[in-house]
Write an enzyme that holds these catalytic residues in place. Structure first.
Site, mmCIF file in Angstrom:
data_model
loop_
_atom_site.group_PDB
_atom_site.id
_atom_site.type_symbol
_atom_site.label_atom_id
_atom_site.label_comp_id
_atom_site.label_asym_id
_atom_site.label_seq_id
_atom_site.Cartn_x
_atom_site.Cartn_y
_atom_site.Cartn_z
ATOM 1 N N ARG B 276 0.862 -1.183 0.000
ATOM 2 C CA ARG B 276 0.000 0.000 0.000
ATOM 3 C C ARG B 276 0.898 1.233 0.000
ATOM 4 N NH1 ARG B 276 -2.079 0.995 5.581
ATOM 5 N NH2 ARG B 276 -0.578 2.690 5.439
ATOM 6 N N HIS B 280 -3.200 4.566 4.903
ATOM 7 C CA HIS B 280 -4.375 3.686 4.907
ATOM 8 C C HIS B 280 -5.559 4.329 4.182
ATOM 9 C CE1 HIS B 280 -7.477 0.980 6.236
ATOM 10 N NE2 HIS B 280 -8.106 1.951 6.863
ATOM 11 N N TYR B 289 4.447 5.527 11.290
ATOM 12 C CA TYR B 289 4.784 4.107 11.484
ATOM 13 C C TYR B 289 5.595 3.463 10.360
ATOM 14 C CZ TYR B 289 0.418 3.711 8.783
ATOM 15 O OH TYR B 289 -0.556 3.836 7.837
HETATM 16 C C1 LIG Z 1 -14.526 -5.138 12.176
HETATM 17 C C2 LIG Z 1 -13.687 -3.938 11.895
HETATM 18 N N1 LIG Z 1 -12.755 -3.578 12.794
HETATM 19 C C3 LIG Z 1 -11.993 -2.489 12.579
HETATM 20 C C4 LIG Z 1 -12.152 -1.741 11.457
HETATM 21 C C5 LIG Z 1 -11.307 -0.496 11.231
HETATM 22 N N2 LIG Z 1 -10.401 -0.721 10.114
HETATM 23 C C6 LIG Z 1 -10.704 -0.296 8.872
HETATM 24 S S1 LIG Z 1 -9.587 -0.789 7.762
HETATM 25 C C7 LIG Z 1 -8.648 -1.567 8.929
HETATM 26 C C8 LIG Z 1 -7.406 -2.287 8.509
HETATM 27 C C9 LIG Z 1 -7.677 -3.311 7.467
HETATM 28 O O1 LIG Z 1 -6.495 -3.906 7.047
HETATM 29 P P1 LIG Z 1 -6.471 -4.971 5.869
HETATM 30 O O2 LIG Z 1 -7.489 -6.029 6.111
HETATM 31 O O3 LIG Z 1 -5.082 -5.399 5.713
HETATM 32 O O4 LIG Z 1 -6.965 -4.153 4.591
HETATM 33 P P2 LIG Z 1 -6.283 -2.877 3.904
HETATM 34 O O5 LIG Z 1 -6.880 -1.674 4.527
HETATM 35 O O6 LIG Z 1 -4.826 -2.960 4.096
HETATM 36 O O7 LIG Z 1 -6.682 -2.945 2.476
HETATM 37 C C10 LIG Z 1 -9.223 -1.408 10.187
HETATM 38 C C11 LIG Z 1 -8.636 -1.919 11.434
HETATM 39 C C12 LIG Z 1 -13.154 -2.146 10.546
HETATM 40 N N3 LIG Z 1 -13.391 -1.459 9.424
HETATM 41 N N4 LIG Z 1 -13.903 -3.247 10.782
#
Ligand SMILES: Cc1ncc(C[n+]2csc(CCOP(=O)(O)OP(=O)(O)O)c2C)c(N)n1
Ligand SMILES: [Mg+2]
Lengths: 324, 384
Positions: B276, B280, B289
């Site tokens: 990425r 985020h 980080y």
């Molecule tokens: C159940 C839940 N917990 C927390 C969040 C907050 N949150 C949004 S994105 C994220 C990280 C997701 O990481 P990943 O699965 O690696 O996907 P990426 O964003 O890297 O595409 C978090 C913790 C959420 N959307 N849903």
């Protein structure tokens, strides 16, 4: 007295807990290195180490379930759920485990776990980031549920919640996170489970908590300009509710309006209205009214101003109460 | 294209193992330098137009995504989750899909949405806050974005069960289902339950993990000790690791997994190893980080640069083609931008009308109340 934002006040409050209570821990998604998505835990990992400020795997059931295990082992976890709408994967661990294990143990086990949840709307967020799920938890025996509305309460209430031996769901109104106010770092002033009367009045009582306290206070100020003096009470604790100040107020004013963001259906306002009618029946001049979110899923952010209780809707309810 | 496909079935021995966290052994058909390399199990042969088309998809995806970031900065969107760096993972897998296949996205899959030929405006409306991102998911065969992490993996597993129950698998024309999720999502119970379901019911499901190294601020080290493609094995679901910045490898590996599913041979998990490049979302500050050196490391693995080099070297495309793609991307961006800016605030009734198939009387009353209240304010009858 120092002036702080609510975020800073929570951060300072957590710091004091971590300093005073060696068994306390902070755990959640992104709470360590990042300092939390709202920076409530900013700098804590640097000062208290990664054994006490724990970046957890992305799993809410895991966060609460392991916090229970840590508590069984003598630790005092303070968990963060990143946003209101993400607490539900942890529902079993909160409602069937955290809430019930102490009772099942015949009182032999205590679970001093605090679960911090940034909640409520008004920040223009996408779905699942603006919900008010307090009623689910207030409905669950075994959990205590509190919410702060200003920096001073945030600073003290988080410490009081962490000091007790019961599980506490600690709701933080995220749209008030950046609001600044004086914090008295010397004395707490009020117990955790007490309501606070913020403004005295004789005409009607506005009852609010968390993010709607500010709405109620502003409504009362606007009403005062029109010659209506409203009393405003901040519930602070939603379970247990501190009933005596409410009863006393309504016996004086004869009218009450409850204001919250969560949908009205089977909500905290419904409980307040029911108890007021049971206890203050002969004092009431009009039915207890509620100004709440509508009974629909939280809408797209461009509609949230229509969904959320605002000054107009509160004053409209006051008018209806007075006209009754 | 079909005759060039190899089945994803492999023995444990031939499956690649990561050498280290940064240099995993994955299926790669195109090196970061643009060298075409062979793999014993995977290959790809496309027509010249198809090869060029992948470049076009990569560039347009990148530009449309950059426009999302720009629109957010300009206050036109509330939030934007950029896919920068993940274009090859999305385009390679997106183009491997057949029309009858069904997609369950997370919230960063603009490139897949583009490849499916679905109007992108729904994703922009969602992040603008003018609606909740609703679309005709059955017609699109592309479900709504899933914000609650990993929730969609179970929906996809159930949908795939239904596909099999309908007898819509068993040959090369069968239906396959693909669900996109992140590395962070693999920690949620829902994801692990989806693997169990897919395995137990031998469903036509491909779990497509975009391992972009981060779940907001947290690295893979906070989500697993063993990478997802190997964890899948434990659930009886074959896993395969692919260079997610290599559009050819991602295409080949996903196509094999989809074909396996559509033939009725069961689920698999594709882990696309990628990065990425942006924070985020537009709300995040990634400097807290990660450092510039890490970004440089991944910049050198850019998915578009390597593919363009290869196309040029092969004589498949020249500067005039690349320039034409840039022009088209610019047009796409301008058209989309104009449509996003034209998205207006919804009517207050919108929040009431779609909650139930049969609206309860209480909701109808609240709807009327909200409309009336809004009208009273607009009339200005009330000085407040
Ligand atoms: C159940 C839940 N917990 C927390 C969040 C907050 N949150 C949004 S994105 C994220 C990280 C997701 O990481 P990943 O699965 O690696 O996907 P990426 O964003 O890297 O595409 C978090 C913790 C959420 N959307 N849903
Ligand atoms: Mg990720």
């Amino acid at each position: 007295m120092t002036t702080m934002s609510m975020i800073k006040a929570l951060n300072e409050g957590l710091r004091r807990v971590l300093e005073d209570q060696p068994k306390s821990l902070v755990m959640g998604e992104d709470v360590g290195r990042l300092g939390g998505v709202f920076r409530v835990t900013d700098g804590l990992q640097k000062d208290f180490g990664s054994d006490r400020i724990i970046d957890t795997p992305l799993a809410e059931s895991g966060i609460i379930g392991t916090a229970i295990g840590l508590a069984l082992r003598g630790y005092r976890p303070i968990c963060e759920i990143q946003f209101d709408g993400f607490v539900y994967p942890a529902f079993d661990q909160l409602v069937s485990q955290l809430a019930k294990i102490p009772n099942r143990s015949g009182g032999r086990v205590r679970l001093p776990v605090v679960v911090r949840i940034p909640y409520g709307g008004g920040i223009g967020a996408i779905e699942h980031h603006s919900e008010s799920p307090e009623a689910y938890f207030a409905h669950t025996a075994g959990l205590k549920v509190v919410t702060c509305s200003n920096p001073n309460d945030a600073y003290w209430m988080i410490q009081q919640a962490a000091a007790g031996d019961d599980p506490v769901i600690f709701f933080e109104p995220k749209r008030r996170y950046h609001s600044k106010d004086d914090v008295d770092t010397e004395s707490a002033g009020l117990d955790l489970y007490r309501a606070r009367t913020l403004r005295e009045g004789r005409t009607a009582t506005l009852i609010a908590y968390g993010p709607t306290v500010d709405v109620a206070v502003n409504a009362a100020a606007a009403a005062a300009e029109e010659g209506t003096d409203l009393e405003v009470i901040d519930l602070r604790s939603l379970s247990p509710i501190d009933w005596e100040p409410l009863f006393a107020s309504v016996r004086k004013t004869g009218r009450a309006v409850v204001v919250h963001e969560a949908p009205g259906n089977i909500g905290v306002g419904a409980e307040v209205a029911a108890r007021l009618s049971e206890e203050c029946f002969y004092s009431l001049e009009s039915p207890v009214l509620r100004v709440t979110g509508y009974d629909v899923p939280y809408p797209a952010s461009r509609l949230e101003d229509d969904y959320l209780p605002n000054l107009d809707r509160v004053l409209d309810a006051v008018d209806r109460s007075l006209e009754y | 294209m079909g005759d060039t496909q190899r089945p994803a079935k492999k023995t444990a021995k031939s499956r690649p193992k990561p050498a280290s966290a940064n240099e995993p052994e994955f299926v790669q058909l195109l090196t970061p330098e643009g060298q075409r390399v062979q793999h014993p199990d995977y290959d790809i042969t496309l027509t010249d137009d198809e090869y060029r088309g992948l470049y076009r998809d990569l560039v347009i995806t990148r530009e449309l995504d950059a426009q999302g970031t720009a629109l957010q900065r300009q206050g036109q969107l509330g939030l934007w989750p950029s896919l920068l760096g993940q274009e090859a993972a999305q385009v390679g897998s997106g183009r491997a899909l057949k029309p009858q296949d069904t997609v369950f996205p997370a919230y960063r899959e603009l490139g897949v949405q583009w490849c499916r030929g679905i109007d992108l405006i729904s994703s922009f409306a969602l992040f603008r806050g003018t609606d909740l991102g609703g679309r005709d998911v059955a017609a699109d065969r592309f479900n709504m974005y899933a914000i609650v992490i990993a929730s969609q993996t179970l929906h996809a597993a159930g949908y795939a069960m239904g596909v099999a129950m309908d007898g819509a698998v068993g040959n090369d024309d069968g239906e396959a289902v693909v669900v996109y999720h992140g590395d962070g999502a693999t920690s949620e119970g829902d994801f692990n339950e989806a693997l169990i379901w897919a395995g137990v019911f031998n469903s036509p499901l491909v779990l497509f993990c975009q391992n972009n190294q981060y779940a907001i601020s947290e690295t893979n080290a906070r989500q697993f000790r063993l990478p997802p493609y190997r964890r899948a094995e434990g659930f009886g679901v074959p896993g395969i690791l692919v260079d997610g910045n290599d559009v050819l490898a991602t295409y080949a590996v996903t196509q094999a997994a989809l074909d396996r599913a559509r033939r009725g041979e069961g689920p698999s998990l594709v882990e696309a190893y990628t990065y990425r490049m942006q924070p985020h979302t537009t709300s995040d500050d990634a400097t807290r980080y990660r450092d510039e050196a890490e970004l440089d490391f991944w910049r050198a693995k850019d998915p578009i640069v390597r593919y363009r080099k290869w196309l040029s070297a092969e004589g498949l495309a020249d500067e005039s083609y690349f320039a034409a793609v840039d022009t088209e991307a610019g047009e796409q961006v301008r058209a989309l931008r104009a449509r996003v800016m034209a998205l207006t605030d919804p009517e207050v009734t919108e929040m009431f009308d779609n909650v139930y198939a049969e609206m309860p009387p209480g909701i109808a009353a609240q709807r009327a109340e909200a409309v009336e209240f809004q009208a009273s304010l607009e009339e200005g009858s009330d000085v407040r």
